[in-house]
Design a protein around this motif. Structure first.
Motif, PDB file in Angstrom:
ATOM      1  N   ALA A 186      27.107  25.561  25.568  1.00  0.00           N
ATOM      2  CA  ALA A 186      27.245  24.997  26.781  1.00  0.00           C
ATOM      3  C   ALA A 186      28.595  24.887  27.431  1.00  0.00           C
ATOM      4  CB  ALA A 186      26.609  23.482  26.912  1.00  0.00           C
ATOM      5  N   PRO A 187      28.960  25.336  28.519  1.00  0.00           N
ATOM      6  CA  PRO A 187      30.412  25.532  28.842  1.00  0.00           C
ATOM      7  C   PRO A 187      31.145  24.227  29.019  1.00  0.00           C
ATOM      8  CG  PRO A 187      28.980  26.004  30.714  1.00  0.00           C
ATOM      9  CD  PRO A 187      28.156  25.926  29.655  1.00  0.00           C
ATOM     10  N   ILE A 188      32.530  24.239  28.717  1.00  0.00           N
ATOM     11  CA  ILE A 188      33.207  22.990  28.604  1.00  0.00           C
ATOM     12  C   ILE A 188      34.187  23.180  29.523  1.00  0.00           C
ATOM     13  CG2 ILE A 188      34.771  21.556  27.331  1.00  0.00           C
ATOM     14  CD1 ILE A 188      32.968  21.839  25.087  1.00  0.00           C
ATOM     15  N   GLY A 189      34.457  22.134  30.407  1.00  0.00           N
ATOM     16  CA  GLY A 189      35.824  21.914  31.368  1.00  0.00           C
ATOM     17  C   GLY A 189      36.137  20.778  31.839  1.00  0.00           C
ATOM     18  N   ARG A 190      36.980  20.302  32.646  1.00  0.00           N
ATOM     19  CA  ARG A 190      37.352  18.985  33.093  1.00  0.00           C
ATOM     20  C   ARG A 190      36.170  18.232  33.510  1.00  0.00           C
ATOM     21  NH1 ARG A 190      42.137  17.202  30.940  1.00  0.00           N
ATOM     22  NH2 ARG A 190      43.773  19.106  30.923  1.00  0.00           N
ATOM     23  N   HIS A 191      36.041  17.070  33.230  1.00  0.00           N
ATOM     24  CA  HIS A 191      35.099  16.132  33.792  1.00  0.00           C
ATOM     25  C   HIS A 191      35.406  15.974  35.378  1.00  0.00           C
ATOM     26  CE1 HIS A 191      32.899  12.540  34.821  1.00  0.00           C
ATOM     27  NE2 HIS A 191      32.151  12.610  33.704  1.00  0.00           N
ATOM     28  N   PRO A 192      34.348  16.311  36.347  1.00  0.00           N
ATOM     29  CA  PRO A 192      34.505  16.169  37.617  1.00  0.00           C
ATOM     30  C   PRO A 192      35.001  15.067  38.386  1.00  0.00           C
ATOM     31  CG  PRO A 192      32.363  16.009  37.022  1.00  0.00           C
ATOM     32  CD  PRO A 192      32.816  16.500  35.793  1.00  0.00           C
ATOM     33  N   ARG A 195      39.725  13.074  34.793  1.00  0.00           N
ATOM     34  CA  ARG A 195      40.371  14.178  34.307  1.00  0.00           C
ATOM     35  C   ARG A 195      41.069  14.264  33.264  1.00  0.00           C
ATOM     36  NH1 ARG A 195      38.996  18.355  37.075  1.00  0.00           N
ATOM     37  NH2 ARG A 195      41.022  19.410  36.809  1.00  0.00           N
ATOM     38  N   LYS A 196      40.784  13.088  32.322  1.00  0.00           N
ATOM     39  CA  LYS A 196      41.369  12.714  30.944  1.00  0.00           C
ATOM     40  C   LYS A 196      40.078  13.271  30.261  1.00  0.00           C
ATOM     41  CE  LYS A 196      44.751   9.255  32.145  1.00  0.00           C
ATOM     42  NZ  LYS A 196      45.158   7.950  31.863  1.00  0.00           N
ATOM     43  N   ARG A 197      39.099  13.592  30.596  1.00  0.00           N
ATOM     44  CA  ARG A 197      37.967  13.680  29.694  1.00  0.00           C
ATOM     45  C   ARG A 197      37.436  15.321  30.046  1.00  0.00           C
ATOM     46  NH1 ARG A 197      33.864   8.973  29.088  1.00  0.00           N
ATOM     47  NH2 ARG A 197      32.315  10.858  29.658  1.00  0.00           N
ATOM     48  N   GLN A 198      36.718  15.750  29.090  1.00  0.00           N
ATOM     49  CA  GLN A 198      36.030  16.786  29.196  1.00  0.00           C
ATOM     50  C   GLN A 198      34.376  16.866  29.243  1.00  0.00           C
ATOM     51  OE1 GLN A 198      37.935  19.959  28.806  1.00  0.00           O
ATOM     52  NE2 GLN A 198      39.331  18.617  28.998  1.00  0.00           N
ATOM     53  N   ALA A 199      33.794  17.975  29.800  1.00  0.00           N
ATOM     54  CA  ALA A 199      32.559  17.577  30.052  1.00  0.00           C
ATOM     55  C   ALA A 199      31.778  18.936  30.164  1.00  0.00           C
ATOM     56  CB  ALA A 199      32.241  16.990  31.312  1.00  0.00           C
ATOM     57  N   ALA A 221      23.545   9.845  11.304  1.00  0.00           N
ATOM     58  CA  ALA A 221      23.600  11.101  10.347  1.00  0.00           C
ATOM     59  C   ALA A 221      24.760  11.642   9.851  1.00  0.00           C
ATOM     60  CB  ALA A 221      22.598  12.251  11.102  1.00  0.00           C
ATOM     61  N   LEU A 222      24.682  12.349   8.897  1.00  0.00           N
ATOM     62  CA  LEU A 222      25.968  13.027   8.772  1.00  0.00           C
ATOM     63  C   LEU A 222      25.534  14.784   8.851  1.00  0.00           C
ATOM     64  CD1 LEU A 222      28.830  13.578   7.403  1.00  0.00           C
ATOM     65  CD2 LEU A 222      27.896  13.813   5.257  1.00  0.00           C
ATOM     66  N   VAL A 223      26.401  15.089   9.847  1.00  0.00           N
ATOM     67  CA  VAL A 223      26.285  16.791  10.237  1.00  0.00           C
ATOM     68  C   VAL A 223      27.481  17.374  10.128  1.00  0.00           C
ATOM     69  CG1 VAL A 223      24.193  15.895  12.208  1.00  0.00           C
ATOM     70  CG2 VAL A 223      26.885  16.297  12.688  1.00  0.00           C
ATOM     71  N   ARG A 224      27.134  18.452   9.581  1.00  0.00           N
ATOM     72  CA  ARG A 224      28.249  19.795   9.461  1.00  0.00           C
ATOM     73  C   ARG A 224      28.283  20.634  10.732  1.00  0.00           C
ATOM     74  NH1 ARG A 224      29.255  20.492   3.631  1.00  0.00           N
ATOM     75  NH2 ARG A 224      29.935  18.485   3.983  1.00  0.00           N
ATOM     76  N   CYS A 225      29.346  20.423  11.409  1.00  0.00           N
ATOM     77  CA  CYS A 225      29.614  21.307  12.626  1.00  0.00           C
ATOM     78  C   CYS A 225      30.389  22.584  12.366  1.00  0.00           C
ATOM     79  CB  CYS A 225      30.143  20.615  13.896  1.00  0.00           C
ATOM     80  SG  CYS A 225      29.087  19.289  14.144  1.00  0.00           S
ATOM     81  N   LYS A 226      30.053  23.718  12.934  1.00  0.00           N
ATOM     82  CA  LYS A 226      30.835  25.007  12.838  1.00  0.00           C
ATOM     83  C   LYS A 226      31.194  25.634  14.126  1.00  0.00           C
ATOM     84  CE  LYS A 226      31.144  29.599  10.310  1.00  0.00           C
ATOM     85  NZ  LYS A 226      30.206  30.300   9.547  1.00  0.00           N
ATOM     86  N   LEU A 227      32.456  25.688  14.380  1.00  0.00           N
ATOM     87  CA  LEU A 227      32.959  26.199  15.681  1.00  0.00           C
ATOM     88  C   LEU A 227      32.782  27.642  15.894  1.00  0.00           C
ATOM     89  CD1 LEU A 227      36.259  23.772  16.230  1.00  0.00           C
ATOM     90  CD2 LEU A 227      33.844  23.512  17.357  1.00  0.00           C
ATOM     91  N   GLU A 228      32.285  27.997  16.950  1.00  0.00           N
ATOM     92  CA  GLU A 228      32.354  29.401  17.390  1.00  0.00           C
ATOM     93  C   GLU A 228      33.481  29.505  18.254  1.00  0.00           C
ATOM     94  OE1 GLU A 228      29.427  32.831  19.117  1.00  0.00           O
ATOM     95  OE2 GLU A 228      28.426  31.427  17.738  1.00  0.00           O
ATOM     96  N   THR A 229      33.767  28.603  19.091  1.00  0.00           N
ATOM     97  CA  THR A 229      34.956  28.708  20.179  1.00  0.00           C
ATOM     98  C   THR A 229      35.706  27.400  19.547  1.00  0.00           C
ATOM     99  OG1 THR A 229      33.438  27.567  21.681  1.00  0.00           O
ATOM    100  CG2 THR A 229      33.690  30.001  21.887  1.00  0.00           C
ATOM    101  N   GLY A 230      36.707  27.207  20.346  1.00  0.00           N
ATOM    102  CA  GLY A 230      37.555  26.124  20.136  1.00  0.00           C
ATOM    103  C   GLY A 230      38.152  25.160  21.345  1.00  0.00           C
ATOM    104  N   ARG A 231      37.272  24.804  22.015  1.00  0.00           N
ATOM    105  CA  ARG A 231      37.774  24.177  23.277  1.00  0.00           C
ATOM    106  C   ARG A 231      38.177  22.738  22.849  1.00  0.00           C
ATOM    107  NH1 ARG A 231      38.192  28.987  25.214  1.00  0.00           N
ATOM    108  NH2 ARG A 231      36.264  29.924  25.390  1.00  0.00           N
ATOM    109  N   THR A 232      38.909  22.080  23.824  1.00  0.00           N
ATOM    110  CA  THR A 232      39.341  20.793  23.622  1.00  0.00           C
ATOM    111  C   THR A 232      38.144  19.966  23.700  1.00  0.00           C
ATOM    112  OG1 THR A 232      41.331  20.964  24.985  1.00  0.00           O
ATOM    113  CG2 THR A 232      40.683  18.929  25.016  1.00  0.00           C
ATOM    114  N   HIS A 233      38.098  18.993  22.603  1.00  0.00           N
ATOM    115  CA  HIS A 233      37.151  18.045  22.406  1.00  0.00           C
ATOM    116  C   HIS A 233      35.712  18.656  22.021  1.00  0.00           C
ATOM    117  CE1 HIS A 233      39.754  14.702  24.703  1.00  0.00           C
ATOM    118  NE2 HIS A 233      40.388  15.292  23.725  1.00  0.00           N
ATOM    119  N   GLN A 234      35.593  20.007  21.863  1.00  0.00           N
ATOM    120  CA  GLN A 234      34.410  20.561  21.914  1.00  0.00           C
ATOM    121  C   GLN A 234      33.245  19.847  21.165  1.00  0.00           C
ATOM    122  OE1 GLN A 234      34.404  24.799  21.387  1.00  0.00           O
ATOM    123  NE2 GLN A 234      32.559  24.821  20.152  1.00  0.00           N
TER     124      GLN A 234
END
Length: 318
Positions: A186-192, A195-199, A221-234
């Protein structure tokens, strides 16, 4: 003493017709565009031995020559801030960053950052852009970071991040009990509106997170996340998008929730966990000089371990 840089490149066919500053940015990839423009203006970066303006065009076969001293990349202050160093050699530094430590000086945090600590540990880092920092963790996210100690390492790590060959895995405690893991694309950008949040927004930058369930508790739950990309607050944004917000997240976490009949110990731990429950646990990179694959792991800090222990006890798992 400032490091002396002596490099030359012949302009290839694919760059013919570009401006000098554009071609230089692609050929001298160790340096920022701003620094290269300054060197062009100073005559330290020449075309066929001649001083030119940044907008001059280059042609195939011409010679770009850089002869310059690598001056300090910033005017930051060195500060004696403790670092937990897990690995160090001539090219790399791997640290376990504590929660609460800002990575880079910015408005509101002019000092007291990881960058200031690096300059105290290694004063020569002042010659590298951002003191060798090539990726970031949020202030209140703990865990593994790699820092470049040379131009070779900086260039290599930036390329590894771009081609997604760096492997980064995070532990996160989420609100909710997912049955299995999944993939969030899911694409991430500035919250509409904020502006201090991502969405997750149409037209945002591509962002992909993989996650799997490590342990399920009664309402968390404890989940393990693996990043494929590295966006702010991803991870924070993607897990909230899946209705699995991180415990303690002050921006994306929503209201505090307790399991039915939760013990006072668990309630106290959940109330007192005032940062996002996120820890960069594993890191895998290719060594810039040897090409060897290096793997690192850092256990979660005490506050996250205490939270997990309380959730385990509440669920009757221990």
């Amino acid at each position: 003493m400032p490091e002396r840089i002596e490099q030359q490149y012949i302009v290839p066919e694919e760059l013919s017709g570009l401006r000098v500053d554009q071609a230089a940015a692609q050929l001298f990839g160790d340096f920022s565009r701003e620094r290269l423009k300054a060197w062009i203006g100073e005559g330290a970066l020449t075309l066929d031995g001649e001083t030119v303006k940044p907008r001059a065009k280059v042609l195939r076969g011409q010679l770009l020559t850089l002869s310059a001293e690598l001056e300090p990349a910033g005017d930051w202050e060195a500060q004696d801030i403790a670092l937990e160093i897990l690995f160090e050699d001539e090219e790399l530094l791997v640290i376990d960053k504590p929660a609460g430590l800002v990575v880079h000086p910015a408005a509101g945090n002019p000092d007291g950052t990881l960058l200031n600590a690096l300059l105290h540990h290694l004063p020569e880092q002042i010659q590298l852009a951002r003191a060798g920092i090539v990726h970031r963790l949020d202030k209140d996210t703990s865990g593994l970071m790699v820092v470049a100690k040379s131009l070779l390492a900086q260039r290599s790590l930036i390329e590894q991040l771009k081609d997604r060959s760096v492997s980064r895995e995070y532990d996160a405690v989420v609100v909710g009990t997912p049955i299995s893991g999944g993939r969030v694309d899911a694409p991430i950008g500035r919250h509409p509106r904020d502006r201090k949040r991502q969405a997750v927004v149409a037209g945002g930058k591509p962002a992909v997170t993989h996650y799997r369930v490590v342990e399920r508790y009664r309402a968390h739950a404890l989940v393990r996340c693996k990043l494929e990309t590295g966006r702010t607050h991803q991870i924070r944004v993607h897990m909230a998008h899946r209705q699995l917000p991180l415990v303690g997240d002050p921006v994306y976490g929503g209201r505090l929730k307790f399991p039915a009949g939760a013990s006072e110990v668990l309630k106290e731990r959940l109330r007192g966990f005032s940062r996002q429950a996120l820890h960069a646990r594993r890191l895998s990179i290719r060594h810039p000089a040897s090409g060897e694959t290096l793997r690192f792991e850092a256990s979660p800090p005490a506050d996250l371990q205490d939270l997990i222990a309380a959730l385990l006890e509440d669920a009757g798992i221990v």
